[in-house]
Design an enzyme around this catalytic site. Structure first.
Site, short mmCIF file in Angstrom:
data_model
loop_
_atom_site.label_atom_id
_atom_site.label_comp_id
_atom_site.label_asym_id
_atom_site.label_seq_id
_atom_site.Cartn_x
_atom_site.Cartn_y
_atom_site.Cartn_z
N CYS A 31 0.85 -1.20 0.00
CA CYS A 31 0.00 0.00 0.00
C CYS A 31 0.89 1.24 0.00
CB CYS A 31 -0.91 -0.02 1.22
SG CYS A 31 -1.71 1.55 1.56
N CYS A 34 0.25 3.44 2.91
CA CYS A 34 0.83 2.84 4.11
C CYS A 34 2.32 3.14 4.22
CB CYS A 34 0.63 1.32 4.10
SG CYS A 34 -1.10 0.82 4.19
N ASP A 422 32.59 20.22 -21.13
CA ASP A 422 34.04 20.31 -21.03
C ASP A 422 34.59 19.76 -22.34
OD1 ASP A 422 36.65 20.50 -19.91
OD2 ASP A 422 36.55 18.36 -19.47
N ASP A 607 34.24 15.54 -17.24
CA ASP A 607 34.87 14.25 -16.95
C ASP A 607 34.84 13.91 -15.46
OD1 ASP A 607 36.86 15.81 -15.82
OD2 ASP A 607 38.18 15.66 -17.56
N ASP A 611 36.25 19.17 -12.87
CA ASP A 611 35.10 20.03 -13.09
C ASP A 611 34.13 20.07 -11.91
OD1 ASP A 611 35.82 20.78 -15.72
OD2 ASP A 611 35.15 18.85 -16.46
#
Length: 719
Positions: A31, A34, A422, A607, A611
Site C-alpha cells: 500500500c 501505508c 568540457d 569528466d 570540473d
C-alpha cells in the site's frame, strides 16, 4: 554455471553502508499510502536522523545514530500491518503466490452475480436468498479489509484505504444497499489485485537490475581456482570467468580476447569484443570462451556496486512533484473525510430546519453522498503512480548505461535549456599522445620530453596520459595548480611544466602559439626548454549527440575549456557546438557556467575530475568516464557508464517523457476525483462508480506509468 541465490534472513542491525546509512528490505508492503504512514511513524523514533520508505522497491533507507535506534526501526516496521523485514544486502523477497488474492475474489464474484440477479428478478424467499448471497460475497471480499481496519484502529491509524472502504461498505449495509456494499468490496479487491500485477511488473525490473551482482567469483591462487564472494575481491586479484558467468569486478583482460554481453549495463544488444589490456566492467556476461582478468578494484568500488547504490538511493532524492503528492495525500484524505462527516451529519439538519422537513427527509440522500466522498478520498492513484513513474524512468536510464542518482536530477534534466561541455575527456576521448616536440635549443628534445614526463607523472589530469610510455622518474615536491601547470623539483633543480602563462608568471619567458593542439611548456633551472604538442581525438559520436540535442529543441550548446582558443574553436566547428569559451581558468569556468544558468536551466557534461565546482553549480551535472572514477560519481548527478555522449540527449528524452507522464497522472487523477466529488454532491453518483473513481483511476494511472518501461532504445519522445 547457474548463479546461487541466497535466501533472505532475519534482519539484524549493523552492516552500515559506506555512506553510513542502512538499507532494510521489506516484504508485503503493498500500500503506497501505508508507506507514507510507516515513514511518518519511523521518523518519530528517537535516534532516527533520516528515513525514506520506498513502496516500489519495498525498502527502508535509514540514517540512525546507533544500533538501538536501528532495532527500534526494525521492530516498528515488523509490527506495521503485514510488513516483514528481510536481511541481506539487496535481498530480494521470494515470489509470492497470488492465489490468496484470487480465491476470495473468485468466491465473492461467484456469490455476487447470482445475488444481484435474484435481488432484481425475485420477491419474497428469492429476495432473502439474494441478501444472504450478497452478505456472503461482502464477507468473502471484505474480510481481509475488515481485519486490517480493526488492527489499524487499535494502532490509531484511521485515514487509510482499508478504513475508508470499510466505512463506505458498512454505511451502504446500514442503508439497506446490500448489492452496493458487496460491490464496493469486490471492486476494491479487484482493483488492488490488478494494481499488484502492474506494480509487480515494475518491481521485477528492479530485481533484474539487482541481479547484476554476481553471487560468486573464481580467483586464481597458486594455479588453483578458488570460489569466493565478490566482497572478497581485491585489486590485483586474477579472476577466471567461465562461459555464461557474470563478471564480478571491474578489471583488465589478460587473454587475447573476450566476447561480452553488456546489455544489462549499457543497453547495447550486440555482444562487444574486448581485446587484451582492455577494461571490463563488472556486470557483463561472458558470451564467449572462458578468460582470465586482473581486478582493477574491489567489489565495493566496482561499476555494479555503484549502479545498485544509485538505484537503491534513488528514492531518497525526491522530485518536486513527489514532494507535492506526499503533502497532498496527508491533507486531502482528512479534509474530504471531514467534508463527508459534515455532509452526513450537519447538512440534513440544516436542510431539514430550513424546509421544515426534518432530518429524516434528507439523511439518506446525504449519507449516500458522504459514503461516496469516503471512497473517493483515497489518494492512492497519485501516491503510487508518481513515484512509480520516476522509478521507471530511472530504471529505463540505467538499462541504457545512464545512471541517474534520483528523481530530482531526472526532473532537472527534463528542464534543461542550455547544455555545456568540457572539452578534454568529454567531447574528445582524453586519450592523449605526443604529436610533436619543439625544443628551444638544438639537441634538447630528449630533455624537454623527460622533464615534462617527470612532472606529469605526479598529475591525475588526462593530459598526463600522453607521457605514460616515457621512461622518467617522478619529480619531487610537486605542486599542481589546476588547469595551469606543475611546479616541482628534479635532480635538485626547480622545474615548471604547464601553460605559457603559468611559466611567464614564474619568470620564464614562454609565448603561447595559436595551433589546433594542446601545448605543454617546460622549464628547468630557470631555462626555457620548449613546448610539446599534445593531440587528442574527437569522440566519434559527439557530432551526432550535438545534433540530437538540437533536434530536442536545445539551441544553446557551449564548450567551456582551458585549452587554447584555436584548438577549441576548431573542435566546436567540427561538432556543431554553438558557443565556445576557451582559455578559461577553473574560476573563470565557474563564472561562465553561472552566466549560462541565467539563460535557462544548465546541464553540464564533464569528466568529473577537474570540473567539480562547475558540476556543483549546474542544475544537472553529467559525468563522462566509466564508473571507476569515484570523483565522477561524487561530483555528478548523472553518470554515462558507456562513455557515449549520445546518452545525454537520450537521458533528456527519457526525463521529459517521465515528467510528461507524471503531469498526466496528476491532472487526470485530481481531475477525475474533483468530477466525482461534484457528481457525488449532486446525488447522481452510485457507490460502485465511486469505487471506480478510486481503484479504477489508480489502475489507469499505474498503467500509464508503466509506459516508461515500454519501447526499446532510442524510442523515447518528447520535447
Amino acid at each position: 554455471m547457474d548463479e546461487v541465490q541466497t535466501p533472505p534472513r532475519a534482519a539484524e542491525p549493523g552492516g552500515r553502508r559506506p555512506d553510513g546509512k542502512i538499507l532494510l528490505h521489506l516484504k508485503n508492503l503493498h500500500c503506497a499510502a501505508c508507506a507514507l504512514d510507516l515513514e511518518d511513524e519511523l521518523r518519530k523514533i528517537r535516534g532516527v536522523k533520516e528515513v525514506h520508505v520506498d513502496f516500489i522497491t519495498q525498502t527502508i533507507l535509514l540514517d540512525a545514530e546507533g544500533d538501538e535506534a536501528v532495532r527500534k526501526v526494525i521492530r516498528a516496521a515488523g509490527h506495521f500491518d503485514k510488513v516483514q523485514v528481510l536481511d541481506g544486502d539487496r535481498a530480494v523477497a521470494p515470489k509470492e503466490s497470488r492465489a490468496r488474492e484470487i480465491i476470495p475474489i473468485a468466491v465473492a464474484a461467484a456469490l455476487f452475480l447470482p445475488g444481484v440477479l435474484l435481488s432484481l428478478l425475485t420477491e419474497g424467499a428469492g429476495r432473502i436468498v439474494s441478501y444472504v448471497l450478497l452478505a456472503l460475497a461482502w464477507l468473502a471480499a471484505g474480510l481481509p479489509v475488515l481485519i486490517s481496519t480493526a488492527k489499524n484502529l487499535v494502532k490509531g491509524r484511521i485515514f487509510d484505504e482499508n478504513f475508508l472502504m470499510t466505512a463506505a461498505s458498512v454505511g451502504a449495509l446500514c442503508l439497506g444497499e446490500w448489492s452496493e456494499a458487496a460491490a464496493v468490496m469486490l471492486l476494491y479487491q479487484i482493483g488492488e489485485f490488478l494494481q499488484g500485477l502492474a506494480v509487480g511488473s515494475s518491481r521485477r525490473s528492479v530485481e533484474e537490475l539487482l541481479r547484476l551482482k554476481s553471487e560468486f567469483a573464481v580467483r586464481m591462487e597458486d594455479g588453483e581456482q578458488r570460489r569466493i564472494s565478490p566482497e572478497e575481491i581485491r585489486a590485483g586479484d586474477v579472476l577466471f570467468v567461465r562461459t555464461g558467468e557474470r563478471v564480478a569486478a571491474d578489471g583488465v583482460l589478460l587473454d587475447e580476447g573476450a566476447l561480452l554481453d553488456a546489455k544489462s549495463l549499457t543497453g547495447e544488444s550486440e555482444p562487444k569484443r574486448a581485446e587484451r589490456g582492455e577494461e571490463i566492467l563488472a556486470g557483463c556476461i561472458n558470451a564467449g570462451g572462458a578468460f582470465s582478468m586482473k581486478a582493477l578494484r574491489g567489489y565495493e568500488d566496482s561499476a555494479v556496486k555503484k549502479i545498485l547504490d544509485l538505484v537503491e538511493n534513488a528514492s531518497s532524492k525526491k522530485a518536486a512533484p513527489e514532494k507535492f503528492i506526499a503533502k497532498f495525500a496527508r491533507i486531502y484524505t482528512p479534509v474530504v473525510c471531514a467534508i463527508a462527516a459534515a455532509a452526513a451529519i450537519f447538512l440534513p439538519l440544516v436542510l431539514g430546519a430550513a424546509t421544515g422537513g426534518g432530518y429524516a427527509g434528507y439523511y439518506r440522500r446525504w449519507i449516500e453522498t458522504a459514503l461516496n466522498f469516503l471512497v473517493i478520498s483515497c489518494p492512492c492513484a497519485l501516491v503510487i503512480s508518481v513515484p512509480l513513474t520516476y522509478f521507471a524512468g530511472i530504471g529505463r536510464c540505467a538499462k541504457g548505461g545512464i545512471l541517474v542518482k534520483g528523481a530530482t536530477y531526472l526532473d532537472a534534466a527534463a528542464k534543461a535549456k542550455v547544455v555545456a561541455f568540457d572539452k578534454t575527456g568529454t567531447l574528445t576521448e582524453g586519450a592523449f599522445s605526443v604529436a610533436g616536440a619543439f625544443p628551444a635549443n638544438e639537441g634538447g628534445r630528449e630533455e624537454l620530453i623527460a622533464v615534462a614526463a617527470s612532472a606529469e607523472r605526479t598529475s591525475s589530469h588526462p593530459v598526463a596520459g600522453a607521457f605514460s610510455g616515457v621512461a622518467a622518474a617522478a619529480a619531487e615536491n610537486a605542486f599542481e595548480e589546476a588547469g595551469r601547470g606543475i611546479r616541482a623539483s628534479l635532480g635538485g633543480e626547480e622545474i615548471f611544466v604547464g601553460s605559457a602563462a603559468f611559466l611567464s608568471e614564474n619568470g620564464i619567458a614562454a609565448a603561447e602559439a595559436d595551433a589546433p593542439y594542446t601545448h605543454i611548456h617546460a622549464a628547468r633551472g630557470g631555462r626555457y626548454l620548449g613546448w610539446i604538442e599534445i593531440g587528442d581525438r574527437v569522440r566519434p559520436e559527439a557530432k551526432e549527440a550535438i545534433a540530437e540535442l538540437s533536434a530536442l529543441g536545445i539551441r544553446r550548446t557551449a564548450m567551456l575549456t582551458g585549452d587554447n582558443p584555436v584548438r577549441a574553436k576548431a573542435i566546436a566547428e567540427e561538432l556543431g557546438v554553438s558557443e565556445v569559451y576557451a582559455g578559461l581558468l577553473p574560476g573563470e569556468k565557474l563564472e561562465r557556467a553561472e552566466a549560462l544558468k541565467e539563460e535557462g536551466a544548465l546541464l553540464y557534461v564533464g569528466d568529473g575530475i577537474n570540473d567539480a565546482p562547475v558540476m556543483a553549480a549546474a542544475d544537472c551535472a553529467v559525468s563522462m568516464g566509466k564508473l571507476g572514477s569515484a570523483a565522477a560519481v561524487e561530483a555528478s548527478d548523472v553518470v554515462l557508464l558507456s562513455d557515449d555522449l549520445r546518452g545525454v540527449p537520450r537521458c533528456i528524452r527519457i526525463a521529459r517523457k517521465t515528467r510528461r507522464i507524471v503531469k498526466e497522472n496528476i491532472v487526470f487523477s485530481i481531475g477525475v476525483k474533483v468530477l466525482f466529488l461534484g457528481l457525488g454532491a449532486a446525488g447522481v453518483l452510485p457507490l460502485w462508480l465511486a469505487v471506480f473513481g478510486d481503484v479504477g483511476v489508480m489502475l489507469l494511472a499505474v498503467l500509464n506509468s508503466m509506459r516508461m518501461g515500454a519501447g526499446g532504445k532510442g524510442k523515447e519522445t518528447g520535447k
